[in-house]
Design an enzyme around this catalytic site. Structure first.
Site, PDB file in Angstrom:
ATOM      1  N   ASP A  63     -46.930  61.274 -17.037  1.00  0.00           N
ATOM      2  CA  ASP A  63     -45.692  61.045 -17.771  1.00  0.00           C
ATOM      3  C   ASP A  63     -44.600  60.776 -16.756  1.00  0.00           C
ATOM      4  O   ASP A  63     -44.267  61.632 -15.935  1.00  0.00           O
ATOM      5  CB  ASP A  63     -45.364  62.256 -18.637  1.00  0.00           C
ATOM      6  N   THR A  64     -44.068  59.578 -16.838  1.00  0.00           N
ATOM      7  CA  THR A  64     -43.192  59.040 -15.800  1.00  0.00           C
ATOM      8  C   THR A  64     -42.043  58.302 -16.477  1.00  0.00           C
ATOM      9  O   THR A  64     -42.169  57.901 -17.622  1.00  0.00           O
ATOM     10  CB  THR A  64     -44.005  58.057 -14.925  1.00  0.00           C
ATOM     11  N   VAL A  65     -40.932  58.129 -15.781  1.00  0.00           N
ATOM     12  CA  VAL A  65     -39.887  57.247 -16.303  1.00  0.00           C
ATOM     13  C   VAL A  65     -39.688  56.093 -15.326  1.00  0.00           C
ATOM     14  O   VAL A  65     -39.663  56.283 -14.118  1.00  0.00           O
ATOM     15  CB  VAL A  65     -38.551  57.983 -16.546  1.00  0.00           C
TER      16      VAL A  65
END
Length: 528
Positions: free
Chosen positions: A349-351
């Protein structure tokens, strides 16, 4: 042009500025920073800081970041490696003496020193117009006053419930009466707000020295971690030289190893030998060729990449045209390969953030704590969720990604940048852990080979070959799936969507910006 009778949305088109992120509050904060006189660097860090609060499963100040930046719209690509290192006391011998045969996925031994705050501080001092305090003020507001949980955030939060339950402090902050928060509920993080205020006042020293560092190290040591205050004080990001290739008349830039970006470049070199535009964009032959090229590229990644010196002969060898030609000869258009090692798909989970400002400063920015809620460990007095990047290390001393004291692990998060004829053309990125190299390839070929706009290219159905089969999103047609099976692929429905992405295209002739943001996340592209 898209079919307006089908679900979807148009790309966003402006002349002045554009920001594209995976969360609406983040995009709004970036635009407000630009209106207040900040540049693309200020806006990207502002957006990332907001997401460190409102997407706590995806990112945070206990994680890492990488940046590709083109000042003034030139093709001079500045690359900043903001990834942290293993503790100075960590080694294969030490871990084995503690009974470990591999680096754990979660817990204290999965934690590398966070690099994000040092990178934010360095980048804004070198290339920003605003102060760090000004840039992270919106994040402090949301941490103190609260924010509404968005739908994709809630989806990921539910998936991480079991991990959060294993840490009393993570459960206290991120579970409500033993359950994950749901979309529409509000959440506050006062301890994180206090930490951000200290960073606003003192910059990197506020995080890596003094009470914040002391509390984090104490919590890790309490759990058996090998981290020290010296490890935190020594954290420094580095400017590095990007790796790049030519593809269809454009230059594609990626971070060098310890980043996996080179994997995408290798796959593109393989695909460059075919006329993809002659294939159906969502047909079986296009997907077959893309999957097989990616499988070969991932094999090289898994055996040859780690923290490499820029002069390493491995980099030049992997990017050579001869090497790509040799790999292309292994691909049959009639039958799937059966002799490749399997890729285990690890999600993260990354932005990812794309910003272009009025001066055409263009930034490609990515920030992450790796798996959802990282290591699962939260420092209670600081509110910092700690990443689990060290879990990527190998326990084979002969592997380039072998665990060693003070070493950076091989990293999945990849910002991308496209340039042409002396100018920046597009900051772009696709999140999703191991999926990211294939995500970059699928997106770029959609744009450069099939002529899709950035939003359509992001909306396009995705698939990934992992553990013996193609995992395909539901957007893949039944007919294409049948044809892939006829080529020898096993095809299964993916259990969740692959990643999420953003991009901003700069049209220098028309003087316009075109932005897109992935429907798989809660975000948006917007500008003025």
């Amino acid at each position: 042009m898209r079919d307006f009778q089908l679900p979807g949305r148009s790309p966003v088109r402006t002349t002045g500025v554009m920001a594209a992120t995976s969360h609406s509050l983040s995009t709004h904060a970036a635009l407000e920073m630009l209106r207040a006189g900040g540049n693309a660097v200020d806006a990207a860090i502002c957006a990332s800081a907001v997401q460190a609060v409102v997407e706590p499963q995806s990112t945070g100040i206990g994680g890492d970041c990488f940046v590709l930046y083109c000042p003034d719209g030139t093709d001079k690509v500045i690359a900043l490696n903001g990834s942290g290192r293993a503790p100075g006391a960590a080694s294969i011998e030490r871990f084995r003496a503690m009974g470990m045969e591999e680096v754990p996925t979660y817990g204290p031994h999965s934690v590398s020193v966070p690099g994000a705050i040092d990178a934010w501080d360095r980048l804004i001092r070198d290339h920003g117009r605003k102060t760090l305090a000004e840039v992270i003020a919106p994040a402090i507001h949301y941490a103190e006053k609260g924010y509404v949980v968005h739908d994709r955030v809630a989806f990921d939060w539910r998936e991480a419930k079991a991990l959060l339950e294993q840490d009393i402090h993570s459960a206290a902050i991120f579970l409500r009466e033993g359950r994950a928060l749901e979309a529409g509920e509000t959440h506050v993080q006062p301890a994180l707000a206090a930490t951000l205020r200290r960073v606003a006042e003192l910059g990197r020293r506020g995080f890596y020295e003094g009470p914040v560092a002391e509390a984090i190290v104490a919590r890790l040591q309490e759990l058996g971690g090998l981290h020290s205050l010296d490890d935190f004080a020594a954290m420094r990001c580095d400017y590095v030289t990007p790796v790049s290739i030519d593809y269809r008349g454009y230059r594609v830039h990626q971070m060098p190893p310890n980043n996996q970006g080179l994997t995408a470049l290798l796959a593109l070199n393989i695909l460059a030998q075919d006329d993809l535009s002659s294939l159906e964009p969502h047909g079986a032959r296009r997907f077959h060729l893309e999957v097989e090229a990616a499988r070969l590229a991932y094999r090289e990644r898994d055996s040859r990449l780690g923290e490499l010196d820029r002069s390493s002969p491995v980099i030049e060898a992997l990017l050579s045209k001869d090497h790509a030609a040799g790999l292309r000869r292994k691909i049959s258009m009639e039958r799937a390969m059966t002799d490749l090692p399997e890729v285990e798909l690890k999600r993260s989970d990354t932005v990812y953030i794309s910003v272009v400002d009025e001066d055409r400063n263009a930034i490609s920015f990515i920030n992450s704590t790796y798996h959802s809620f990282g290591s699962g460990i939260t420092c209670p007095s600081t509110g910092v969720v700690l990443q689990n990047r060290a879990s990527s290390f190998r326990m084979d001393p002969n592997h380039p990604n072998a665990l060693a004291p003070g070493k950076r692990p091989m990293h999945t998060i990849m910002p991308g940048m496209l340039t042409r004829a002396g100018r920046a053309v597009m900051p772009f990125g696709v999140m999703g852990g191991d999926y990211q190299p294939m995500g970059h390839v699928h997106f770029l070929t959609n744009v450069l080979d099939f002529g899709m706009d950035v939003q359509s290219a992001l909306d396009s159905p995705r698939l990934f070959h992992s553990e013996g089969s193609i995992k395909a999103e539901r957007g893949l047609s039944d007919a294409t799936a049948r044809e892939l099976r006829a080529l020898g692929h096993k095809v299964e429905e993916a259990q969740e969507p692959f990643g999420g992405g953003q991009a901003v295209w700069i049209d220098w002739e028309l003087g316009t910006l075109t932005g897109g943001s992935d429907h798989r996340k809660d975000g948006m592209a917007s500008g003025y």
